[in-house]
Motif scaffolding. Structure first.
Motif, PDB file in Angstrom:
ATOM      1  N   ARG A 186      76.004  32.955  10.048  1.00 48.81           N
ATOM      2  CA  ARG A 186      76.853  32.349  11.072  1.00 48.81           C
ATOM      3  C   ARG A 186      77.837  33.409  11.547  1.00 48.81           C
ATOM      4  NH1 ARG A 186      76.697  28.409  13.059  1.00 48.81           N
ATOM      5  NH2 ARG A 186      75.404  26.636  12.559  1.00 48.81           N
ATOM      6  N   ARG A 197      64.829  41.206   9.176  1.00 47.74           N
ATOM      7  CA  ARG A 197      64.399  40.484   7.988  1.00 47.74           C
ATOM      8  C   ARG A 197      62.917  40.645   7.766  1.00 47.74           C
ATOM      9  NH1 ARG A 197      67.286  34.790   8.520  1.00 47.74           N
ATOM     10  NH2 ARG A 197      65.828  34.443   6.813  1.00 47.74           N
ATOM     11  N   GLN A 200      60.356  37.688   8.324  1.00 50.40           N
ATOM     12  CA  GLN A 200      59.927  37.320   9.676  1.00 50.40           C
ATOM     13  C   GLN A 200      58.732  38.149  10.101  1.00 50.40           C
ATOM     14  OE1 GLN A 200      63.923  37.639  11.659  1.00 50.40           O
ATOM     15  NE2 GLN A 200      63.291  35.645  12.435  1.00 50.40           N
ATOM     16  N   LEU A 202      56.720  39.688   8.045  1.00 45.64           N
ATOM     17  CA  LEU A 202      55.598  39.342   7.167  1.00 45.64           C
ATOM     18  C   LEU A 202      54.899  38.072   7.627  1.00 45.64           C
ATOM     19  CD1 LEU A 202      54.094  40.074   4.546  1.00 45.64           C
ATOM     20  CD2 LEU A 202      55.742  38.674   3.299  1.00 45.64           C
ATOM     21  N   ALA A 203      55.674  37.142   8.159  1.00 46.59           N
ATOM     22  CA  ALA A 203      55.108  35.865   8.609  1.00 46.59           C
ATOM     23  C   ALA A 203      54.047  36.087   9.676  1.00 46.59           C
ATOM     24  CB  ALA A 203      56.215  34.955   9.137  1.00 46.59           C
ATOM     25  N   THR A 206      50.819  37.510   7.751  1.00 47.79           N
ATOM     26  CA  THR A 206      50.072  36.601   6.879  1.00 47.79           C
ATOM     27  C   THR A 206      49.534  35.395   7.639  1.00 47.79           C
ATOM     28  OG1 THR A 206      52.152  35.546   6.202  1.00 47.79           O
ATOM     29  CG2 THR A 206      51.284  37.267   4.773  1.00 47.79           C
ATOM     30  N   SER A 207      50.255  34.939   8.647  1.00 49.84           N
ATOM     31  CA  SER A 207      49.738  33.778   9.375  1.00 49.84           C
ATOM     32  C   SER A 207      48.500  34.168  10.169  1.00 49.84           C
ATOM     33  CB  SER A 207      50.801  33.169  10.276  1.00 49.84           C
ATOM     34  OG  SER A 207      51.001  33.963  11.402  1.00 49.84           O
TER      35      SER A 207
ATOM     36  N   LEU B  15      56.468  32.054  15.405  1.00 56.85           N
ATOM     37  CA  LEU B  15      56.106  32.583  14.090  1.00 56.85           C
ATOM     38  C   LEU B  15      57.316  33.187  13.388  1.00 56.85           C
ATOM     39  CD1 LEU B  15      53.258  32.073  13.363  1.00 56.85           C
ATOM     40  CD2 LEU B  15      52.611  34.194  14.467  1.00 56.85           C
ATOM     41  N   LYS B  16      58.162  33.833  14.152  1.00 60.86           N
ATOM     42  CA  LYS B  16      59.320  34.471  13.535  1.00 60.86           C
ATOM     43  C   LYS B  16      60.431  33.481  13.218  1.00 60.86           C
ATOM     44  CE  LYS B  16      58.514  39.175  14.480  1.00 60.86           C
ATOM     45  NZ  LYS B  16      59.090  40.512  14.581  1.00 60.86           N
ATOM     46  N   ARG B  17      60.402  32.341  13.889  1.00 62.07           N
ATOM     47  CA  ARG B  17      61.427  31.338  13.556  1.00 62.07           C
ATOM     48  C   ARG B  17      61.048  30.509  12.338  1.00 62.07           C
ATOM     49  NH1 ARG B  17      62.023  31.117  19.349  1.00 62.07           N
ATOM     50  NH2 ARG B  17      60.380  29.560  19.430  1.00 62.07           N
ATOM     51  N   PRO B  19      59.974  31.240   9.298  1.00 64.81           N
ATOM     52  CA  PRO B  19      60.599  31.616   8.021  1.00 64.81           C
ATOM     53  C   PRO B  19      62.076  31.241   7.958  1.00 64.81           C
ATOM     54  CG  PRO B  19      59.333  33.450   8.902  1.00 64.81           C
ATOM     55  CD  PRO B  19      59.388  32.406   9.975  1.00 64.81           C
ATOM     56  N   LEU B  20      62.754  31.249   9.097  1.00 62.75           N
ATOM     57  CA  LEU B  20      64.160  30.864   9.112  1.00 62.75           C
ATOM     58  C   LEU B  20      64.294  29.400   8.701  1.00 62.75           C
ATOM     59  CD1 LEU B  20      65.347  32.493  12.473  1.00 62.75           C
ATOM     60  CD2 LEU B  20      65.263  33.506  10.200  1.00 62.75           C
ATOM     61  N   HIS B  23      63.482  28.956   4.878  1.00 63.26           N
ATOM     62  CA  HIS B  23      64.534  29.313   3.922  1.00 63.26           C
ATOM     63  C   HIS B  23      65.568  28.206   3.821  1.00 63.26           C
ATOM     64  CE1 HIS B  23      62.998  33.235   3.141  1.00 63.26           C
ATOM     65  NE2 HIS B  23      63.129  33.656   4.378  1.00 63.26           N
ATOM     66  N   GLU B  44      72.113  24.518  12.908  1.00 61.68           N
ATOM     67  CA  GLU B  44      72.245  25.604  11.927  1.00 61.68           C
ATOM     68  C   GLU B  44      71.988  26.984  12.534  1.00 61.68           C
ATOM     69  OE1 GLU B  44      73.128  25.754   8.697  1.00 61.68           O
ATOM     70  OE2 GLU B  44      73.682  23.636   8.807  1.00 61.68           O
ATOM     71  N   PHE B  45      71.053  27.017  13.471  1.00 58.51           N
ATOM     72  CA  PHE B  45      70.633  28.320  13.994  1.00 58.51           C
ATOM     73  C   PHE B  45      71.066  28.553  15.427  1.00 58.51           C
ATOM     74  CE2 PHE B  45      67.447  27.075  10.794  1.00 58.51           C
ATOM     75  CZ  PHE B  45      67.541  28.155   9.952  1.00 58.51           C
ATOM     76  N   LEU B  82      51.899  29.631   7.200  1.00 55.90           N
ATOM     77  CA  LEU B  82      52.132  31.077   7.157  1.00 55.90           C
ATOM     78  C   LEU B  82      51.219  31.782   6.151  1.00 55.90           C
ATOM     79  CD1 LEU B  82      56.042  31.187   7.276  1.00 55.90           C
ATOM     80  CD2 LEU B  82      54.428  31.538   9.150  1.00 55.90           C
ATOM     81  N   TRP B  84      51.591  31.434   2.953  1.00 51.43           N
ATOM     82  CA  TRP B  84      52.415  31.850   1.817  1.00 51.43           C
ATOM     83  C   TRP B  84      52.148  31.068   0.544  1.00 51.43           C
ATOM     84  CZ3 TRP B  84      57.944  32.890   4.264  1.00 51.43           C
ATOM     85  CH2 TRP B  84      57.825  33.990   5.124  1.00 51.43           C
ATOM     86  N   PHE B 108      58.663  39.274  -2.773  1.00 52.37           N
ATOM     87  CA  PHE B 108      57.399  39.219  -2.044  1.00 52.37           C
ATOM     88  C   PHE B 108      56.439  38.203  -2.642  1.00 52.37           C
ATOM     89  CE2 PHE B 108      57.853  43.695  -0.125  1.00 52.37           C
ATOM     90  CZ  PHE B 108      58.298  43.159   1.066  1.00 52.37           C
ATOM     91  N   TYR B 111      56.247  34.979  -1.112  1.00 51.76           N
ATOM     92  CA  TYR B 111      55.574  34.921   0.181  1.00 51.76           C
ATOM     93  C   TYR B 111      54.096  35.249   0.060  1.00 51.76           C
ATOM     94  CZ  TYR B 111      60.521  35.389   0.982  1.00 51.76           C
ATOM     95  OH  TYR B 111      61.878  35.234   0.890  1.00 51.76           O
TER      96      TYR B 111
END
Lengths: 213, 213
Positions: A186, A197, A200, A202-203, A206-207, B15-17, B19-20, B23, B44-45, B82, B84, B108, B111
DNA sequence: CTTTTATCGAGAAGATTATATCGATACTTT
DNA sequence: AAAGTATCGATATAATCTTCTCGATAAAAG
């Protein structure tokens, strides 16, 4: 081609392509190549030539019809545009594996990034020198930032410690944060946050692997 | 919500969002939270709630009006999506600072990424063990890839060595490359390339700092 | 039991990013 | 010198990504 206050007219996508061009252009420069066309550049990266021209437009360098762009000119202009011809001081917090890797990354000076100090909350890490920089206790971070007027904070701490450290940085006047911690941060408007990160990235990998059977 | 051959219908941005979200959802799950709405996640984001719903849609999890999404369901579905929840073996080439940092990155396994071996062309690095993995000579890379059928190659070598190593990997059957080297790579269609190049990320940071006076 | 409210999913609209088109230009070839 | 061609920058079109709108729905409040 200017940034108007908080609203950057240059897209993040363009910004991320500029270093790609730059690396290649520097190689061409070293080979003594004088001019390069958007067509040639595009072919190297599998981009569209129009996109390349649009990207390069932001630097202010203009090309010549039938000839292309001056390599030397582009190199200077891109580096200027990215701020890589001036020095940006930074502090790094979190001397774990990633922190050490960044401290040891010699090439940062080519990009104007100068990590002036490292901090860690672990007293066992404090005092040791890592790649010629002493590791200072986290408690000294605010004072250090205020005294040295450093603008960039590099965050390589575990996820749970990320936000508290960020709050310290912000209170001390940090203007930009480069975040390697797998945590959502934040931050107030006006402060620049760039996430690096790994998860992100890696996602995407792997996807794709997963869905192509 | 499927990948149709070479054309992924899920955007890289989504795809990059994911993992956010993941978490945060895992944290909520640990706290015993059962349901969460797109509105809450968006807050939150600083995202838009519709965007969150569109992103989550790709996982197949459906929400309930006035209630939101089941946290536990989302966690499983995102991880599945993903890839994972299964294991992806990888080889790493280039045991410098960045290579060591990745070898030492314990998370890792969360993931599904499992670095099974490290390689380096520097004979002085070969033989030593780094984070429980022996460093093997580069010459053994092709044989190793073929024998173990590993699919992912992690590239943490200096720029000039990047392409030759990639060519070795490709010839041996690597399907995906995670590139940390500051070099543009030529790879054939069908092979997945994900760049995790620090300079691209840095460019966003320094250019913003530069242009905001 | 009815009304209110928060949220969903689907589809439309809007914004952003990428690509195509085209006249102008500068070099090469004939 | 004229014709041909590759490339530029500007503008238009297309594609993609994000946000808005809205009817449906499920829970809470009255």
């Amino acid at each position: 081609m200017l940034f108007v206050s908080k609203d950057p007219v240059v897209s993040r996508s363009t910004l991320k392509r500029l270093p790609l061009y730059l690396h290649l252009l520097e190689a061409l420069l070293a080979q003594g190549v004088e001019c390069v066309s958007s067509t040639q550049l595009a072919r190297e990266f599998n981009f569209n030539p129009t996109q390349v021209r649009k990207d390069l437009e932001v630097t202010g360098e203009v090309g010549k019809a039938r000839v292309g762009f001056r390599v030397a000119g582009l190199v200077v202009r891109i580096r200027d545009f990215l701020g890589w011809n001036s020095t940006h001081d930074a502090v790094l917090v979190g001397v774990g594996n990633m922190g050490k890797a960044l401290l040891g990354y010699k090439d940062f000076e080519k990009y104007g990034l100068n990590i002036v100090a490292a901090f860690d909350k672990d007293v066992r890490k404090v005092g040791a020198t890592t790649f010629d920089r002493e590791v200072l206790p986290l408690a000294q971070l605010p004072k250090f930032i205020k005294r040295t007027k450093v603008h960039i904070g590099i965050l390589t701490v575990p996820a749970r410690e990320a936000q508290p450290v960020v709050d310290l940085m912000l209170a001390a006047g940090i203007k930009a944060i480069w975040n390697f911690a797998p945590a959502p941060l934040r931050i107030p408007a006006g402060v620049i946050l760039e996430n690096a990160r790994l998860t992100q990235s890696l996602a995407v990998l792997t996807s794709h692997l997963t869905h192509q059977n």
